[in-house]
Each structure stands twice: as structure tokens, then as C-alpha cells.
Scaffold this motif. Sequence first.
Motif, mmCIF file in Angstrom:
data_model
loop_
_atom_site.group_PDB
_atom_site.id
_atom_site.type_symbol
_atom_site.label_atom_id
_atom_site.label_comp_id
_atom_site.label_asym_id
_atom_site.label_seq_id
_atom_site.Cartn_x
_atom_site.Cartn_y
_atom_site.Cartn_z
ATOM 1 N N THR A 99 0.892 -1.230 -0.005
ATOM 2 C CA THR A 99 -0.039 0.136 0.015
ATOM 3 C C THR A 99 0.866 1.320 0.027
ATOM 4 N N SER A 100 0.297 2.447 0.236
ATOM 5 C CA SER A 100 1.063 3.616 0.114
ATOM 6 C C SER A 100 1.625 3.904 1.369
ATOM 7 N N VAL A 151 -1.639 -1.024 -3.944
ATOM 8 C CA VAL A 151 -2.662 -0.157 -4.120
ATOM 9 C C VAL A 151 -2.258 1.212 -3.580
ATOM 10 N N PRO A 152 -3.119 2.304 -4.030
ATOM 11 C CA PRO A 152 -2.622 3.581 -4.019
ATOM 12 C C PRO A 152 -3.066 4.123 -2.750
ATOM 13 N N LEU A 175 -10.665 -6.873 -6.037
ATOM 14 C CA LEU A 175 -10.995 -5.639 -6.937
ATOM 15 C C LEU A 175 -9.528 -5.708 -7.746
ATOM 16 N N GLN A 176 -8.541 -6.218 -7.035
ATOM 17 C CA GLN A 176 -6.888 -6.269 -8.126
ATOM 18 C C GLN A 176 -7.210 -7.306 -9.237
ATOM 19 N N SER A 177 -6.671 -6.657 -10.255
ATOM 20 C CA SER A 177 -6.867 -7.666 -11.404
ATOM 21 C C SER A 177 -5.939 -8.789 -11.422
ATOM 22 N N ASP A 178 -6.348 -10.066 -11.896
ATOM 23 C CA ASP A 178 -5.788 -11.237 -11.700
ATOM 24 C C ASP A 178 -5.017 -11.508 -10.419
#
Length: 318
Positions: free
Chosen positions: A12-13, A104-105, A117-120
Motif C-alpha cells: 500500500t502507500s 494499491v494507492p 478488486l485487484q486484477s488477476d
Amino acid sequence: MDVLLEEVSLPTSSSGDYFHECGLEDFSVPTNFKGTQSASEGSGYIGLYFYALNNYREYVQLNTSKKLREKHPYKISLQVSLAETSKLALKTMSVMLTNKKIKVPNSSVLTDSRLDLQSDVEFHEVTLKADNSISDKEGWVTLSAEFDAKGFETQIIFGNFQTNENTPLLESGKLPLSSDFSYYFVDNFMLEELPRVNYEKDKIYVLEHNPFEPKGYELDAKAIADIQKIFKFLKENAEVQMKITGHSDNIGTTEYNKFISSLRARAVALHLKKLGIADDRIVWEGVGDTKPLKSRKLNANGFEDGRIEFVMTKFEDQ
């Protein structure tokens, strides 16, 4: 170790803190801005927020040197120490294993729904067991878990994956204030591949020695852990059936000894059936003190004769 944890990154950020003997005053070891603690291993450790205002979280992400092997057993372990400035302590901790590096941002809690929700991204969570209360601020508490890999894991993320509302906290006697937080020092990550459990057919194995005193016929934690390994073997080897035999010492009547040895064998069988092994794959009996390990003249007290044995044989469908 067969599998090493290599590259460290942040999913994460938010960013944790790194403390070292050569660090500046606020980030030194053993004394720093979060408390006083010597390193468990080496000269430094990291620090992470596990609970803070507005679901703020910090995580550490570790890369494995190779993808974990499907259905193979692994053990992960690490050590934590609750920082002295913390007002809250967690009841449990876990790790999240993923197939790719996460980024993630923002700094909010990394829940299952966010990972979805994260792709693949494939992931699964493994709950860690502690060898002491993780409210300890004096020493280091070891957290560990054994798990079977699903075959996609290349990353291990450590932190708190629950929102503040859903985070189980140790009782403090009052509701947390908005300013309360839980901050842990973290050290000594390890990941190793364990040998696969294997039992030769028609060979006698001993599940427990002296199982009856003082435990009676109740299964303790070690017995349950060993039975879990047997369950895994039976699940992966459908052509095998198991015979469980309870033995007792020679103290007591013949009838009582047969009774108590039967109860113990039955307890093992019932636990395996509860885990999901079919009735017709498990045979059990208690033989009391009729089959001592050695001469009674050499084994005067008889205690060594108390045991649970099991044999794996070819499954014959009735």
C-alpha cells in the motif's frame, strides 16, 4: 530452509518503520520513538501499525525465491513485540499469500474485498498461532503456521486485514478511543518447505506413547495435530485404509484395560471421521494389556505399554 524470503516491498502507500542499532535516535535499537526493545535476531527490526484511526494500516510484503509447490506443506514463522506506546493489543494475526506483488494507492486496510478488486490476483489467508499472548511488551512472541500451498503463491503479506470494527482486540475494559493504536515490532521472518507426510503400507506406527495418564481418552493438541497429518495422507491416498489399535499398561483389571484402550482408539477414529474420512476406511480396536512391548520382567511398571498404534493397509471395499 528450502524456500527463502527475499525482496521486501510495500503493498500500500503506507510505509512501516525500520529500526537499527546504527539508526538515528528515533529509529534506533533498543530505544526508539515507540519504546524499548532489543532485536530478536541481528541488529534491527521493522515496526507496523496494526490498528489506527480511520483504518490506517501498514504492511510488509515479502517475495518468495520461487513459486510454492501445490499441495506441499510449508511453515511460516516470525516474531512480534507490542510497542510500549501501544494502547491496544490484537487477539490474533495472520498472513496473506498472493500470486503476484500487490500495490494499491492508499493506506487503508487491505481487506479481502479490496484484494478481490485487484486484477488477476489470487490469494488466501493463513491464521498464525502464538506461543504467548501478543500483548507482551517485554519480549518477543513467536507466531507460526503450517499450511498446504495452493500452487500460486509468490508473495507473503503481513499485517492486519480487518477493519477497526472487525478487528478482535484483547479485552482492555473500555472501548478504544480514536487516538488509541496498536503498533508492533516485527522480526525474524522465516519460510520453509516441510517434508510431505508418508506412511508405508503394513508398517506399524505409534501415534502416542502413554496416552492414558493423565489425559484419559481426551485428545490433546499434539494428538490432534498428528491426526491432522494422518487425515491429509488418507485424503490424498484413496486406496488406503487405516487400522487403529489402542494398548494399555497392565495396571488395573483386564476388563478395564481393554475398555480404556478401546476408548482411546475410538477417539482417534471419530476425529478422523469428523474431518471427513469415510467409516469404511477406518478400523479400530482396543486390546488392553494383551500385547506388551517387551517382557513384563524388564518393564515392571508397565507404563511404556500404553500407546496408540496404527497401520495403513490396502483399502478393500466391503
